[in-house]
Enzyme design. Structure first.
Site, mmCIF file in Angstrom:
data_model
loop_
_atom_site.group_PDB
_atom_site.id
_atom_site.type_symbol
_atom_site.label_atom_id
_atom_site.label_comp_id
_atom_site.label_asym_id
_atom_site.label_seq_id
_atom_site.Cartn_x
_atom_site.Cartn_y
_atom_site.Cartn_z
ATOM 1 N N CYS A 454 1.983 -2.884 -5.599
ATOM 2 C CA CYS A 454 1.162 -2.022 -4.745
ATOM 3 C C CYS A 454 1.933 -1.577 -3.509
ATOM 4 O O CYS A 454 1.641 -0.531 -2.930
ATOM 5 C CB CYS A 454 -0.123 -2.743 -4.349
ATOM 6 S SG CYS A 454 0.128 -4.362 -3.605
ATOM 7 N N HIS A 827 -2.337 -7.347 -0.420
ATOM 8 C CA HIS A 827 -2.411 -6.103 -1.188
ATOM 9 C C HIS A 827 -2.184 -4.925 -0.245
ATOM 10 O O HIS A 827 -2.536 -4.982 0.932
ATOM 11 C CB HIS A 827 -3.783 -6.001 -1.855
ATOM 12 C CG HIS A 827 -3.975 -4.748 -2.650
ATOM 13 N ND1 HIS A 827 -3.238 -4.458 -3.783
ATOM 14 C CD2 HIS A 827 -4.837 -3.700 -2.490
ATOM 15 C CE1 HIS A 827 -3.631 -3.296 -4.276
ATOM 16 N NE2 HIS A 827 -4.589 -2.818 -3.508
#
Length: 996
Positions: A454, A827
């Protein structure tokens, strides 16, 4: 006597009168009488019991039978013979078409009087055969319950040997066809009681004959896995599973999941129907069997089945939490389904619209069950927030609903996620993710997460949304001798023109992968960005120049062309320059060094340091979204703090030590490579950040981006152990150091240094301070006298003849957000928009302001949220509030674009003008063909997927509209799903919906 009794019963006298007369007849029957009279009375009582049209007549028949069974046993045994019973069981009793439903009750009543008779064994043998025949005929639930009651009371009549196994299998077949037709609560309760009697008989048989269990379970699985049945088997089968000993579970599940004769469609059908059993209110251990089978399928890597079943059933399971009677089992199944579905957020997101309403319903319910379920549900939701962070627009209503409930600590969350994962090998799920879905309504395309990538996806999307950079990359010609830039061009082209909802950046990842990164581990997106820009810059330096087209367009003068001809695309787009000056406080000599940068790394000031307005240079300003008018009197110029070269006053306070991270700092002795140390930091001698504890937390006093830039540009006192070696004095002296921007980049990249090193734990900790982000800011840039005259001639902002600072206006383009408390985990996702210039094509760029009504007002430009494969519409309000709602989600890397008309260099103006003239770049032939082929392939995949889904759907059991569970309870304050007033009452309709 039989004639008298029949006349009394059939008379029209009141029941109390009849009862007195009947009592006299019954008392007389206790006296000795001849065999013929006994037979007559037994025939009459049998007729009354089996064909009486009222309960009163059947009760009289029963009383007479019991009296003759007690007082005339020999006659009763002779009457109650094998041939008579066989006739009752096979032919029935009564007129054709109106056969009695009480034959089994009659036999059960009479058996108690012949148990010790010589004919007992013959009767038992007959009944063993006849009950097997009966269940093979699939009797109604009521008749099955009567058979079960008979056999439970008289186990001698239960079939034996092979017939016993067959009897169990056929009884399960009967249960599979049970249906409750009535919706009345009393009828439903009667139905449940009937089912319980039948399953209780199976339990009795299994206890005494364990060898019948596995064949019975095999028959059960055959029923629920059948794809040929027109109608789905009854949920009443759940009552069978509850009596299977749990010690057999592992063996049964292992055999099922490793049986190659069971197809995937059969297995999916079976587990789907088992999950429907959570609505069965009387089952025990059903949730354990469902979870065990799900785990068994995960163990043999049947992920396609698990994914299909979870996505098709999870909402139904969730809906059962409304009902206290099945809530515990449903919650257990829901917990496993969610905690195991870790490869995608899809299952959790299906529940998001329903969660607030369920939470509100449970809060209204005043019960221990509701309170316990709320706490478990909140824990589950926070686990999902942790696993699938980065959806603030979707999670905000859910977070609001559960904000008052306990929050589990991170160790607990990791424990739950770890012990329930389908597999630790994420690549085993690659062929199933992403699921083929329609393209985002935004028209934008997502990027597939290839295993903690990510960080790369968020950077690529931010670069892609930098329209000037994207146009330049897409305009690259073939054979440019830049392999990495070519791969980026292909990736950008697919993001622009693909029909897929998300594409895989695998090829670009392998080409741009920093060699020190650990595969599969989370990385620092800022570190990746620096490496990527440096690679692209160095590659172009040794390859073909890519801006030949810009030269031919004659948009630049010869002098400007000569100045910028040798710049790479990275330098043109992201390159700026900074002057670092050190002044000796003894001799006042100033040494300076200019270096290039592609991003500014901004440290956080200490808690007690207030930087707003404290810098002596032109302070960074945060301005509103409106168009910035040029000043009427551009006569005020803020000069450099050292231009007058005045000695400091004796009482002048020294600049306090400033805490920074020494990320990308270039030592003074090193050669100045413009891009080798492209993150400009400040000296390592500055005080390090105070270490954060194990659980980082945000301070209440929030900072702003201008605060951090002002702190970055503020003077620093070099003293004590950090003294400066002055060449003129030839000794260590106190000095003052300051950084000044001398050239603003076209795209300004700001990295907020949120990760500090804690020497006690030897780990990097995250600073969770909330930093307000202006949508527009002014950046101070030092200009030369020549540049000042040029600026004044064009009416630009805050500049007068002579050397000094002026402000460059920047518009916010992208914000990369890190969700988590460590750089090694968490994330990344990003908010982006396409910033375009406020000057429309054809309007003179002479400083004349555009009309305020132009659609390019900052807050009117559409924002997007890029989160791996998911792309959605967003807003600047979401960008601004993300940390307020989610404290671990903090802005990390910011992209700003320089606005034209503010000391814009000719190159930047030419780049923007070229973009307006040529629009979206046309791609070369090979690239267009590759995109076209992939789009065709995608359509073929969609067609194949649709066929496969059609095959699955046609095989799935047809169930009632379970979502009516939500609609039915809407606005019904009294309904909490119970079946009695004490349980909250919901009426017969809601209870019927629960069970079936």
């Amino acid at each position: 006597m039989d004639k008298i009794l029949e006349a009394v019963v059939m008379s029209s006298y009141p029941n109390n009168v009849k009862q007195g007369l009947v009592r006299r007849v019954i008392e007389a029957a206790k006296q000795p009488m001849d065999s013929e009279q006994c037979w007559s009375m037994l025939e009459l009582s049998t007729k009354l019991y089996l064909t009486g049209d009222t309960k009163y007549k059947r009760e009289i028949g029963k009383e007479v039978l019991e009296v003759y069974g007690h007082y005339h046993p020999e006659e009763f045994e002779e009457f109650f013979n094998v041939r008579f019973l066989l006739s009752l069981l096979q032919e029935g009793y009564g007129p054709l078409g109106k056969r009695s439903h009480y034959v089994l009750d009659y036999i059960q009543l009479g058996l108690q009087f012949v148990l010790e008779s010589p004919s007992a064994n013959s009767i038992f043998s007959l009944l063993r055969i006849e009950v097997l025949r009966k269940v093979c005929e699939r009797p109604s639930p009521k008749q099955c319950a009567k058979i079960s009651k008979l056999l439970t009371q008289h186990p001698q009549c239960i079939p034996t040997g092979k017939h016993q196994v067959l009897f169990c299998q056929q009884l399960i077949r009967c249960i599979g066809q049970f249906q409750c037709i009535s919706e009345g609560e009393e009828d439903i309760m009667e139905f449940l009681e009937q089912v319980n009697k039948v399953s209780g008989l199976l339990q009795r048989i299994w206890r005494t004959q364990t060898s019948a269990i596995l064949p019975s379970l095999k028959e059960l699985f055959t029923i629920i896995s059948s794809t040929e049945e027109q109608e789905a088997p009854s949920n009443a089968l759940a009552s069978v599973v509850q009596f299977v000993p749990l010690e057999l579970m592992d063996g049964v599940i292992r055999n099922l999941t490793n049986d190659d004769s069971i197809t995937d469609v059969q297995m999916m059908t079976a587990i789907s129907r088992m999950i429907d059993w959570v609505s069965w209110p009387l089952g025990k251990n059903i949730d354990k069997w469902i979870i065990a089978l799900l785990k068994g399928l995960a163990a043999v890597k049947k992920f396609s089945i698990l994914i299909e079943v979870t996505l098709s059933k999870i909402e139904k399971v969730f809906s059962k939490l409304l009902y206290p009677i099945v809530r515990e089992g449903a919650l257990s199944v829901l917990q496993y389904m969610l905690l195991s579905f870790q490869h995608s957020h899809e299952a959790f997101h299906l529940l998001l619209p329903h969660i607030p309403r369920l939470v509100a319903s449970l809060k209204k319910e005043d019960s221990n069950s509701a309170t316990s379920s709320l706490e478990q549900l909140a824990e589950l939701i926070h686990c999902m927030f942790f696993r699938f962070s980065g959806f603030p627009d979707l999670y905000e209503p859910v977070l609001e609903a559960v904000k008052a409930l306990p929050i589990p600590n991170e160790d607990r969350i990791k424990h739950l996620l770890g012990q329930n994962a389908w597999t630790s090998q994420k690549n085993e799920l690659a062929c199933f993710y992403p699921r083929l879905v329609s393209k985002s309504e935004t028209g934008k395309i997502g990027l597939i997460n290839l295993g903690n990538t990510c960080y790369m996806n968020s950077i690529i999307q931010s670069l892609f949304m930098a329209s000037d950079f994207r146009h330049s990359v897409l305009n690259l010609t073939e054979g440019n001798s830049q392999p990495l830039m070519t791969k980026l061009q292909w990736l950008f082209a697919f993001l622009e023109h693909s029909q897929r909802p998300a594409i895989s950046p695998e090829s670009f990842l392998s080409a741009s992968w920093p060699p020190w990164f650990t595969p599969g581990a989370q990385q620092d997106c800022s570190e990746y960005l620096k490496y990527l820009l440096d690679r692209l810059h160095e590659e172009e330096k040794t390859g073909k120049r890519i801006y030949q087209k810009l030269k031919e367009s004659n948009l630049m003068s010869q002098a400007v062309e000569h100045h910028y001809l040798n710049k790479t695309l990275i330098e043109k787009m992201f390159g700026g320059k900074m002057m670092t000056k050190i002044r000796c406080l003894k001799c006042l000599n100033v040494s300076s060094r200019e270096e290039a940068f592609t991003d500014l790394s901004l440290a956080f000031p200490p808690p007690d340091r207030h930087v707003r307005g404290s810098t002596s240079v032109l302070p960074v300003e945060e301005i509103g979204p409106q168009f910035i008018e040029p000043p009427e009197n551009p006569s005020q110029l803020t000069g450099s703090p050292w231009i007058p070269r005045k000695a400091p006053m004796a009482r002048e306070p020294a600049a306090p030590p400033m805490p920074v991270e020494t990320l990308g700092f270039q030592e003074p002795g090193e050669a100045a490579n413009p891009l080798s140390g492209n993150a400009v930091g400040v000296d390592a001698a500055k005080t390090p950040l105070s270490a954060f504890g194990e659980q980082a937390c945000a301070r209440k006093d929030s900072r702003s981006v201008p605060d951090l830039i002002n702190y970055f540009l503020s003077p620093e006192r070099l003293t004590a152990e950090n003294k400066y070696h002055c060449e003129k004095c030839a000794s260590l002296q106190d000095a003052e150091k300051v950084a000044e921007l001398t050239e603003g980049p076209h795209y300004l990249i700001l990295t907020l240094l949120r990760f500090s090193f804690d020497p006690r734990t030897m780990k990097r900790k995250k600073i969770l301070d909330n930093v307000s982000i202006p949508v527009v800011l002014k950046l101070p840039v030092l200009v030369t006298p020549e540049e000042t005259e040029e600026v004044c001639r064009h009416g630009k902002d805050r500049a007068t003849p002579g050397s000094g600072f002026m402000s460059i206006v920047y518009d916010l383009c992208s914000v990369v957000v890190h969700s988590g408390i460590s750089s090694e985990s968490g994330h990344y996702y990003c908010y982006s928009r396409e910033c375009t210039d406020t000057v429309p094509h054809g309007q003179p760029r002479d400083g004349t302001p555009k009309p305020a009504s132009d659609k390019q007002l900052d807050f009117e430009i559409q924002w997007y949220l890029f989160n791996d494969t998911r792309v959605s519409f967003s807003s600047f309000e979401s960008v601004s509030n993300v940390t307020s709602f989610f404290p671990k989600d903090t802005a990390y890397v910011l992209f700003y674009r320089q606005r034209l008309g503010r000391q814009s260099c000719p190159l930047h103006e030419a780049l923007a003008e070229a973009g307006r003239l040529h629009g979206e770049p046309s791609l070369h032939k090979d690239l267009m063909e590759a995109i076209s082929k992939d789009n065709i392939l995608y359509l073929q995949e969609q067609e194949k997927e649709a066929r496969n889904r059609a095959a699955y759907i046609s095989a799935l059991p047809k169930s009632p509209l379970w979502w009516r569970d939500f609609d039915r309870d809407k606005d019904d304050d009294s309904s909490s799903g119970g079946c009695s007033p004490a349980a909250g009452g919901g009426g017969s309709g809601s209870f019927h919906g629960l069970v079936f």
